[in-house]
Design an enzyme around this catalytic site. Sequence first.
Site, PDB file in Angstrom:
ATOM      1  CG  PHE A  53      24.000  95.261  28.292  1.00 43.37           C
ATOM      2  CD1 PHE A  53      23.504  94.073  27.768  1.00 43.37           C
ATOM      3  CD2 PHE A  53      23.344  96.445  27.969  1.00 43.37           C
ATOM      4  CE1 PHE A  53      22.400  94.074  26.922  1.00 43.37           C
ATOM      5  CE2 PHE A  53      22.243  96.460  27.147  1.00 43.37           C
ATOM      6  CZ  PHE A  53      21.763  95.277  26.616  1.00 43.37           C
ATOM      7  CG  HIS A  54      26.771  96.943  34.757  1.00 49.07           C
ATOM      8  ND1 HIS A  54      26.260  98.026  34.073  1.00 49.07           N
ATOM      9  CD2 HIS A  54      26.359  97.091  36.038  1.00 49.07           C
ATOM     10  CE1 HIS A  54      25.582  98.786  34.895  1.00 49.07           C
ATOM     11  NE2 HIS A  54      25.612  98.247  36.093  1.00 49.07           N
TER      12      HIS A  54
END
Length: 143
Positions: A53-54
């Site tokens: 999630f980045h």
Amino acid sequence: MTALPASCSLVDLTVHGDTRGSLIALEQGTGLPFAIQRVYYIYGTARNTARGFHAHHQLQQLAICVAGSCTMIVDDGVQRVEVPLDRPDRGLHIGSPIWREMTDFSDDCVLLVLASAPYEDADYIRDYDEFRRVAAERNGDLS
Ligand code: TYD
């Protein structure tokens, strides 16, 4: 599988196999897409857990599932592609900026990641909307 984003590719690794089994060596100057400055691995992932999630501003990575299986989702801000990782002889090269999410970890999954730079918090983009802005600017720069 849908086509990968332009800054991602699958890399087939050379297997030194014989009757004893298989060996893969990852060494500078032997076809790796960048100079390795860091290695880390993810294992023992709890059931139904997703990681990542980045995105990164600059970092390049090569992710190799050396045991078990998982799914790497790569997203260039326009399209999102699910890449199954389940072979120790194939790596996924992830350029920047690419939003990534890792899911579907098998209990025995060991995900090895080679990275082009040391860990640097400032290189992370952890907000998806910010990532979309960065990706749009970068793509604009190229056109
Ligand atoms: P995190 O970024 O949450 O991992 P993921 O991308 O898989 O979700 O990293 C977990 C922790 O490990 C966090 O405290 C930062 C640390 N870390 C390092 O110290 N060095 C590294 O190279 C990486 C990738 C993480």
